[in-house]
Write an enzyme that holds these catalytic residues in place. Structure first.
Site, PDB file in Angstrom:
ATOM      1  N   GLY A   8       0.844  -1.211   0.000  1.00  0.00           N
ATOM      2  CA  GLY A   8       0.000   0.000   0.000  1.00  0.00           C
ATOM      3  C   GLY A   8       0.867   1.245   0.000  1.00  0.00           C
ATOM      4  O   GLY A   8       0.517   2.268   0.594  1.00  0.00           O
ATOM      5  N   GLN A  12      -2.252   6.942   1.371  1.00  0.00           N
ATOM      6  CA  GLN A  12      -2.060   8.150   2.199  1.00  0.00           C
ATOM      7  C   GLN A  12      -0.869   8.002   3.142  1.00  0.00           C
ATOM      8  O   GLN A  12      -0.023   8.879   3.216  1.00  0.00           O
ATOM      9  CB  GLN A  12      -3.328   8.437   3.021  1.00  0.00           C
ATOM     10  CG  GLN A  12      -3.279   9.800   3.710  1.00  0.00           C
ATOM     11  CD  GLN A  12      -4.100   9.864   5.006  1.00  0.00           C
ATOM     12  OE1 GLN A  12      -4.584   8.862   5.523  1.00  0.00           O
ATOM     13  NE2 GLN A  12      -4.260  11.060   5.519  1.00  0.00           N
ATOM     14  N   ILE A  35      -0.560  -1.613  -6.051  1.00  0.00           N
ATOM     15  CA  ILE A  35      -1.490  -2.399  -6.869  1.00  0.00           C
ATOM     16  C   ILE A  35      -1.621  -1.751  -8.241  1.00  0.00           C
ATOM     17  O   ILE A  35      -1.371  -0.550  -8.394  1.00  0.00           O
ATOM     18  CB  ILE A  35      -2.896  -2.553  -6.231  1.00  0.00           C
ATOM     19  CG1 ILE A  35      -3.444  -1.190  -5.787  1.00  0.00           C
ATOM     20  CG2 ILE A  35      -2.894  -3.544  -5.087  1.00  0.00           C
ATOM     21  CD1 ILE A  35      -4.920  -1.189  -5.489  1.00  0.00           C
ATOM     22  N   TYR A 143     -15.348  -1.660   8.860  1.00  0.00           N
ATOM     23  CA  TYR A 143     -13.956  -1.225   9.048  1.00  0.00           C
ATOM     24  C   TYR A 143     -13.487  -1.612  10.456  1.00  0.00           C
ATOM     25  O   TYR A 143     -12.426  -2.213  10.629  1.00  0.00           O
ATOM     26  CB  TYR A 143     -13.895   0.288   8.850  1.00  0.00           C
ATOM     27  CG  TYR A 143     -12.533   0.915   9.015  1.00  0.00           C
ATOM     28  CD1 TYR A 143     -11.503   0.641   8.121  1.00  0.00           C
ATOM     29  CD2 TYR A 143     -12.284   1.826  10.040  1.00  0.00           C
ATOM     30  CE1 TYR A 143     -10.270   1.244   8.261  1.00  0.00           C
ATOM     31  CE2 TYR A 143     -11.048   2.435  10.186  1.00  0.00           C
ATOM     32  CZ  TYR A 143     -10.045   2.139   9.286  1.00  0.00           C
ATOM     33  OH  TYR A 143      -8.817   2.739   9.428  1.00  0.00           O
ATOM     34  N   LYS A 147     -10.689  -4.321  11.831  1.00  0.00           N
ATOM     35  CA  LYS A 147      -9.569  -3.882  12.682  1.00  0.00           C
ATOM     36  C   LYS A 147      -9.483  -4.715  13.964  1.00  0.00           C
ATOM     37  O   LYS A 147      -8.395  -5.117  14.367  1.00  0.00           O
ATOM     38  CB  LYS A 147      -9.689  -2.382  13.010  1.00  0.00           C
ATOM     39  CG  LYS A 147      -9.425  -1.467  11.812  1.00  0.00           C
ATOM     40  CD  LYS A 147      -8.039  -1.693  11.233  1.00  0.00           C
ATOM     41  CE  LYS A 147      -7.708  -0.801  10.060  1.00  0.00           C
ATOM     42  NZ  LYS A 147      -6.476  -1.202   9.351  1.00  0.00           N
TER      43      LYS A 147
HETATM   44  C1  AKB Z   1     -11.072   6.735   8.874  1.00  0.00           C
HETATM   45  O1  AKB Z   1     -11.616   7.811   9.117  1.00  0.00           O
HETATM   46  O2  AKB Z   1     -11.663   5.752   8.396  1.00  0.00           O
HETATM   47  C2  AKB Z   1      -9.620   6.586   9.222  1.00  0.00           C
HETATM   48  C3  AKB Z   1      -9.415   6.069  10.610  1.00  0.00           C
HETATM   49  C4  AKB Z   1      -9.654   6.937  11.760  1.00  0.00           C
HETATM   50  O3  AKB Z   1      -9.060   4.939  10.781  1.00  0.00           O
HETATM   51  N1  AKB Z   1      -8.952   7.842   9.060  1.00  0.00           N
END
Ligand code: AKB
Length: 318
Positions: A8, A12, A35, A143, A147
């Site tokens: 990656g 960013q 990628i 997300y 994590k």
């Molecule tokens: C997001 O906003 O998804 C990311 C994070 C806080 O993990 N910047």
């Protein structure tokens, strides 16, 4: 760390971390893993090796590890929180399937592995203020689910197979180099661009929405320092709370106005981002990172704002 693969590397964090690692470890190879469609350009391409590495394809990771005799992997591949809600299956494939590939290759080839977690690993029933290192993690977003799964899987590989996995929970990261794209905290980058361009900023989150944020130079240092930390001092591994500043839209707006008095902000709420932000902590307690490996941020909101405005003026107008 000598030969490092950054997966990656054009994203960013990756685009800046790869360059920083190349400066920190000049005798080794720091391979920019990218990628198709996001190939490295300019300085990133010219200053060191690059390899096409799709994290969902284990053989591509294995080939790069073999070819460059990699001893450390930085796994930065992920879909950020808001975009992940639109593509939950892909978010899982990259976030957990990709991590599994990295863990297996690290186990086979004896690599150390860094995989960032996030403030997004917490949820509505987590204590919101001074969120402790070890607390409830029941996130509502895909997300966050990836994590927390990643934290658990990485700790399992450390315990079960002795893989040297380490991680920090990144707050929203603010930088003038590469845009974030698809996160809940992106507004705190976009607001600086609007201020420098002379645009009125449309804020997607309401006043009073506090979240932890961090300037990119501190985040890069954290990613390097955790991997350099003395393992005998680490009680935790995956993942450490780290923090440097917490603010809401009103506070960052007022800070920018100190330097750009004519700047204007109005509110145009994004319900998805608001819902996600409301489920995340206001600010994390990072005392374990401070105690176990000496974490200490350098930038506060004022220092970051001055630096962001100066660099963006240069980037956009000279
Ligand atoms: C997001 O906003 O998804 C990311 C994070 C806080 O993990 N910047």
């Amino acid at each position: 760390m000598k030969n490092i693969l950054v997966i990656g590397a054009t994203g960013q964090i990756g685009s800046e971390l790869t360059m920083r690692l190349r400066r920190e470890y000049p005798g080794g190879n720091v391979v920019a893993g990218y990628i198709k469609g996001a190939e490295p350009k300019g300085e990133l391409l010219e200053s060191g090796p690059a390899a096409e590495v799709d994290i969902t394809d284990a053989s591509m990771i294995a080939d790069a590890v073999e070819k460059y005799d990699i001893d450390t992997i930085y796994n930065l591949a992920a879909l950020l929180s808001a975009v992940a809600e639109a593509k939950p299956q892909l978010a899982w494939k990259i976030g957990v399937g990709g991590l599994y590939n990295c863990l297996e290759i690290s186990r086979e080839k004896n690599c150390a592995l860094f995989t960032p977690s996030s403030i997004g690993s917490f949820g509505n029933n987590t204590p919101k203020k001074d969120t402790p290192q070890d607390t409830i993690q029941r996130p509502e977003t895909i997300y966050g689910v990836t994590k927390v799964s990643g934290e658990l899987l990485s700790d399992y590989y450390a315990r079960r197979f002795g893989v040297d996995t380490r991680s920090v929970r990144f707050p929203g990261l603010i930088s003038y180099v590469a845009p974030p794209g698809g996160g809940t905290t992106d507004y705190a980058v976009d607001i600086y661009y609007a201020a420098v361009k002379g645009d009125t900023f449309e804020c997607p989150l309401k006043p009073g929405t506090f979240m932890d944020m961090m300037y990119m130079p501190d985040a890069l240092r954290a990613a390097i320092e955790i991997m350099e930390a003395d393992p005998s001092k680490l009680v935790h591994r995956n993942s450490f709370n780290i923090a440097s500043m917490s603010f809401d839209p009103e506070i960052i707006y007022a800070k920018i106005k100190e330097y750009v008095p004519e700047f204007r902000m109005e509110y145009k709420l994004d319900p998805l981002r608001q819902q996600i932000a409301d489920s995340w902590p206001d600010n994390l307690d990072d005392s374990c990172a401070r105690e176990e490996w000496g974490w200490k941020p350098e930038y506060d909101l004022d220092g970051m704002t001055q630096d962001m405005l100066a660099h963006l003026r240069k980037k956009l107008f000279s």
